[in-house]
Design a protein around this motif. Structure first.
Motif, PDB file in Angstrom:
ATOM      1  N   LEU A 128     -64.856  42.097  -1.733  1.00 57.37           N
ATOM      2  CA  LEU A 128     -64.254  41.494  -0.548  1.00 57.37           C
ATOM      3  C   LEU A 128     -65.225  40.450   0.006  1.00 57.37           C
ATOM      4  N   ILE A 129     -64.731  39.244   0.235  1.00 53.13           N
ATOM      5  CA  ILE A 129     -65.565  38.159   0.745  1.00 53.13           C
ATOM      6  C   ILE A 129     -65.385  38.070   2.256  1.00 53.13           C
ATOM      7  N   THR A 130     -66.490  38.169   2.986  1.00 54.62           N
ATOM      8  CA  THR A 130     -66.467  38.057   4.448  1.00 54.62           C
ATOM      9  C   THR A 130     -67.454  36.975   4.875  1.00 54.62           C
ATOM     10  N   VAL A 131     -67.464  36.671   6.166  1.00 55.03           N
ATOM     11  CA  VAL A 131     -68.406  35.661   6.663  1.00 55.03           C
ATOM     12  C   VAL A 131     -69.844  36.143   6.563  1.00 55.03           C
ATOM     13  N   GLU A 132     -70.038  37.442   6.349  1.00 56.22           N
ATOM     14  CA  GLU A 132     -71.383  37.993   6.209  1.00 56.22           C
ATOM     15  C   GLU A 132     -71.809  38.121   4.746  1.00 56.22           C
ATOM     16  N   SER A 133     -70.942  37.760   3.825  1.00 55.68           N
ATOM     17  CA  SER A 133     -71.296  37.845   2.406  1.00 55.68           C
ATOM     18  C   SER A 133     -72.459  36.910   2.098  1.00 55.68           C
ATOM     19  N   PRO A 134     -73.304  37.271   1.123  1.00 58.58           N
ATOM     20  CA  PRO A 134     -74.420  36.383   0.777  1.00 58.58           C
ATOM     21  C   PRO A 134     -73.917  35.100   0.122  1.00 58.58           C
ATOM     22  N   LEU A 135     -74.619  34.017   0.383  1.00 62.25           N
ATOM     23  CA  LEU A 135     -74.283  32.754  -0.260  1.00 62.25           C
ATOM     24  C   LEU A 135     -74.612  32.841  -1.745  1.00 62.25           C
ATOM     25  N   SER A 136     -73.840  32.135  -2.533  1.00 61.60           N
ATOM     26  CA  SER A 136     -74.035  32.181  -3.975  1.00 61.60           C
ATOM     27  C   SER A 136     -75.116  31.188  -4.395  1.00 61.60           C
ATOM     28  N   ALA A 137     -75.437  31.224  -5.675  1.00 59.98           N
ATOM     29  CA  ALA A 137     -76.369  30.262  -6.267  1.00 59.98           C
ATOM     30  C   ALA A 137     -75.617  29.526  -7.370  1.00 59.98           C
ATOM     31  N   PRO A 138     -74.787  28.546  -7.028  1.00 58.95           N
ATOM     32  CA  PRO A 138     -73.906  27.906  -8.013  1.00 58.95           C
ATOM     33  C   PRO A 138     -74.678  27.168  -9.087  1.00 58.95           C
ATOM     34  N   ARG A 139     -74.058  27.102 -10.270  1.00 58.05           N
ATOM     35  CA  ARG A 139     -74.650  26.375 -11.391  1.00 58.05           C
ATOM     36  C   ARG A 139     -74.220  24.920 -11.396  1.00 58.05           C
ATOM     37  N   ASN A 140     -73.131  24.595 -10.681  1.00 55.45           N
ATOM     38  CA  ASN A 140     -72.580  23.240 -10.740  1.00 55.45           C
ATOM     39  C   ASN A 140     -72.998  22.410  -9.538  1.00 55.45           C
ATOM     40  N   ALA A 141     -72.945  21.092  -9.696  1.00 54.82           N
ATOM     41  CA  ALA A 141     -73.395  20.177  -8.647  1.00 54.82           C
ATOM     42  C   ALA A 141     -72.550  20.308  -7.384  1.00 54.82           C
ATOM     43  N   TYR A 142     -71.242  20.461  -7.545  1.00 51.79           N
ATOM     44  CA  TYR A 142     -70.380  20.608  -6.378  1.00 51.79           C
ATOM     45  C   TYR A 142     -70.798  21.829  -5.562  1.00 51.79           C
ATOM     46  N   GLY A 143     -70.918  22.975  -6.222  1.00 51.20           N
ATOM     47  CA  GLY A 143     -71.287  24.188  -5.524  1.00 51.20           C
ATOM     48  C   GLY A 143     -72.647  24.082  -4.857  1.00 51.20           C
ATOM     49  N   ARG A 144     -73.600  23.467  -5.554  1.00 53.24           N
ATOM     50  CA  ARG A 144     -74.938  23.338  -4.965  1.00 53.24           C
ATOM     51  C   ARG A 144     -74.921  22.480  -3.709  1.00 53.24           C
ATOM     52  N   THR A 145     -74.151  21.377  -3.730  1.00 55.64           N
ATOM     53  CA  THR A 145     -74.115  20.528  -2.535  1.00 55.64           C
ATOM     54  C   THR A 145     -73.419  21.237  -1.382  1.00 55.64           C
ATOM     55  N   LYS A 146     -72.369  22.009  -1.680  1.00 60.23           N
ATOM     56  CA  LYS A 146     -71.673  22.721  -0.609  1.00 60.23           C
ATOM     57  C   LYS A 146     -72.552  23.809  -0.005  1.00 60.23           C
ATOM     58  N   VAL A 147     -73.313  24.515  -0.837  1.00 61.31           N
ATOM     59  CA  VAL A 147     -74.216  25.534  -0.309  1.00 61.31           C
ATOM     60  C   VAL A 147     -75.337  24.885   0.494  1.00 61.31           C
ATOM     61  N   SER A 148     -75.840  23.749   0.039  1.00 57.01           N
ATOM     62  CA  SER A 148     -76.870  23.034   0.789  1.00 57.01           C
ATOM     63  C   SER A 148     -76.348  22.627   2.162  1.00 57.01           C
ATOM     64  N   GLY A 149     -75.140  22.096   2.204  1.00 55.79           N
ATOM     65  CA  GLY A 149     -74.544  21.744   3.491  1.00 55.79           C
ATOM     66  C   GLY A 149     -74.324  22.958   4.366  1.00 55.79           C
ATOM     67  N   GLU A 150     -73.913  24.058   3.742  1.00 58.90           N
ATOM     68  CA  GLU A 150     -73.704  25.298   4.476  1.00 58.90           C
ATOM     69  C   GLU A 150     -75.006  25.790   5.115  1.00 58.90           C
ATOM     70  N   ARG A 151     -76.093  25.717   4.377  1.00 56.69           N
ATOM     71  CA  ARG A 151     -77.370  26.179   4.924  1.00 56.69           C
ATOM     72  C   ARG A 151     -77.796  25.313   6.109  1.00 56.69           C
TER      73      ARG A 151
END
Length: 341
Positions: A128-151
Motif C-alpha cells: 500500500l502506497i501512502t504519503v509516508e512511504s519511503p521514496l524510491s531510488a529510480p533507475r531512469n532519468a525521469y524518476g530521478r528528476t521527479k524524486v530530486s524535485g520531491e526532496r
C-alpha cells in the motif's frame, strides 16, 4: 484568489485552470506559447480572456515576475518521460521546479501547490502506497528528476513553508493535448492488445484531479501532502473495463514480469534506430509490474470530494481518443459526440 498556474497548456494544467475558473479563482498562466495555450484551454471550456505571462520556468527572473503578481501557485509544468523520451528533464523537473517553489516561498505565497507523482514511491516498499512511504531510488532519468524535485519540496516543508504536494497516479480522461503515459497506453491496448502481467495501474480522472487541486487552495494550512493515486486495477481488470466500455473483446497476452522487462529493453534499443508505435519502455515496464494500491481516503476526506467511477473515466477516454482520430471508432465501440468536460 489570484493563482499562478504553470503548465497550463498541458493535460493536468489545462483542466486545473478550468477548475479554478469554475471555483471563482483568478488564474494567471505562465506559458511558453500563448497561442497553443488558448487552443488547449478552449477544448476544456475556458475562453481566451485568462491572462498569461509568457516565460520559461527555467528562467528564474521571469518566473519571479509572474509570482509577484499572485497570492498562490499551482505548479503543473513537468516533462513526462515514462513511455517516451522527454526533453529537458532536469531543466524542467528540477531547476524549473526550484524556480517556482523556492521563489514562491521567498515571496510568501500561500499555498504553494506542487503536482508530484505516485512514481516517486515506485517500486514501493509494501503493498500500500501512502504519503509516508519511503521514496524510491529510480533507475531512469525521469524518476530521478521527479524524486530530486520531491526532496526539494520536502525541504521547503521542513522549513514550515506552505507547500502542498499532490501525488496523482495514472491520469486519464478527455482532452489530452499530446498523448502520453496512460492515455497512450489505452490507445495501444485497444489496438495492439494488453500484456497481462504482474502489478497494475492506478487510474485517476484528470477532472477529479483538477477539482482536488482547486480545493487545495486554502491559505494558512501549512505543509500538506495528499495521495491521489485513483482506482487501482490489475492489467486483466483494465482490459475487462475496456471491454465493458467498448462492447468488444480486447486482445490479451500473458507475459511474465521478467519477460516484459526484457522485451521493453529490446524495444528501447530498436527505437533508437527506427520508430515503433508502441508505448512500452523499460521504465514503463518497471512501473507496470511493481505498482501497488494507494491510500487516498485521507485526501478525499480532507478535501470533501470523491472519485468518479473508473469505468466512466475509461469510457470517456476512449470516446475522446476516437473523436480525435487517435483510435478507430470501431475499436472505441462508443457512440460519437463530445465528451463532457
Amino acid at each position: 484568489m489570484r493563482v499562478l498556474v504553470t503548465g497550463a497548456s498541458g493535460f493536468v494544467g489545462s483542466h486545473a485552470v478550468a477548475a479554478l475558473v469554475a471555483a471563482g479563482h483568478e488564474p494567471l498562466l505562465l506559458v511558453r506559447d500563448p497561442e497553443k495555450t488558448r487552443k488547449v484551454l478552449a477544448d476544456v471550456g475556458v475562453d481566451g480572456a485568462v491572462p498569461m505571462h509568457e516565460a520559461d520556468i527555467r528562467d528564474a527572473e521571469s518566473v519571479r515576475n509572474a509570482l509577484e503578481r499572485c497570492e498562490a501557485v499551482i505548479h503543473a509544468a513537468a516533462e513526462i518521460g515514462v513511455v517516451s523520451h522527454a526533453g529537458d528533464l532536469a531543466g524542467t523537473n528540477v531547476a524549473g521546479l526550484k524556480n517556482v517553489l523556492g521563489q514562491a516561498a521567498a515571496l510568501g505565497l500561500d499555498p504553494i501547490v506542487h503536482i508530484s507523482t505516485v512514481a516517486v514511491f515506485v517500486p514501493p516498499a509494501g503493498p500500500l502506497i501512502t504519503v509516508e512511504s519511503p521514496l524510491s531510488a529510480p533507475r531512469n532519468a525521469y524518476g530521478r528528476t521527479k524524486v530530486s524535485g520531491e526532496r526539494y519540496a520536502r525541504r521547503l516543508q521542513e522549513r514550515g513553508e506552505p507547500v502542498t504536494v499532490v501525488y496523482p497516479g495514472g491520469v486519464a480522461g478527455p482532452y489530452q493535448p499530446s498523448l502520453d503515459a496512460l492515455m497512450e497506453g489505452l490507445r495501444a491496448g485497444l489496438e495492439q492488445g494488453w500484456p497481462i502481467t504482474a502489478g497494475g495501474v492506478c487510474v485517476l480522472d484528470v477532472r477529479d484531479l483538477a477539482i482536488v487541486l482547486a480545493r487545495c487552495l486554502e491559505p494558512g494550512r501549512g505543509p500538506r501532502r495528499f495521495m491521489l493515486g485513483g482506482h487501482y486495477l490489475t492489467w486483466a481488470e483494465l482490459a475487462d473495463a475496456c471491454d465493458e466500455a467498448t462492447g468488444g473483446r480486447c486482445r490479451r497476452f500473458r507475459v511474465p514480469a521478467a519477460v516484459l522487462r526484457g522485451a521493453a529493453a529490446v524495444l528501447d534499443a530498436v527505437k533508437r534506430i527506427r520508430p515503433i508505435d508502441y508505448p512500452l519502455t523499460r521504465d514503463a515496464a518497471e512501473m507496470m509490474v511493481t505498482m501497488e494500491r494507494t491510500f487516498d481516503a485521507p485526501t478525499l476526506e480532507a478535501l470533501g470530494t470523491s472519485l468518479r467511477p473508473v469505468r466512466e473515466t475509461i469510457a470517456d477516454s476512449l470516446r475522446w481518443l476516437a473523436e480525435e482520430g487517435h483510435l478507430a471508432p470501431g475499436k472505441a465501440g462508443v457512440p460519437a459526440g463530445k465528451v463532457a468536460r
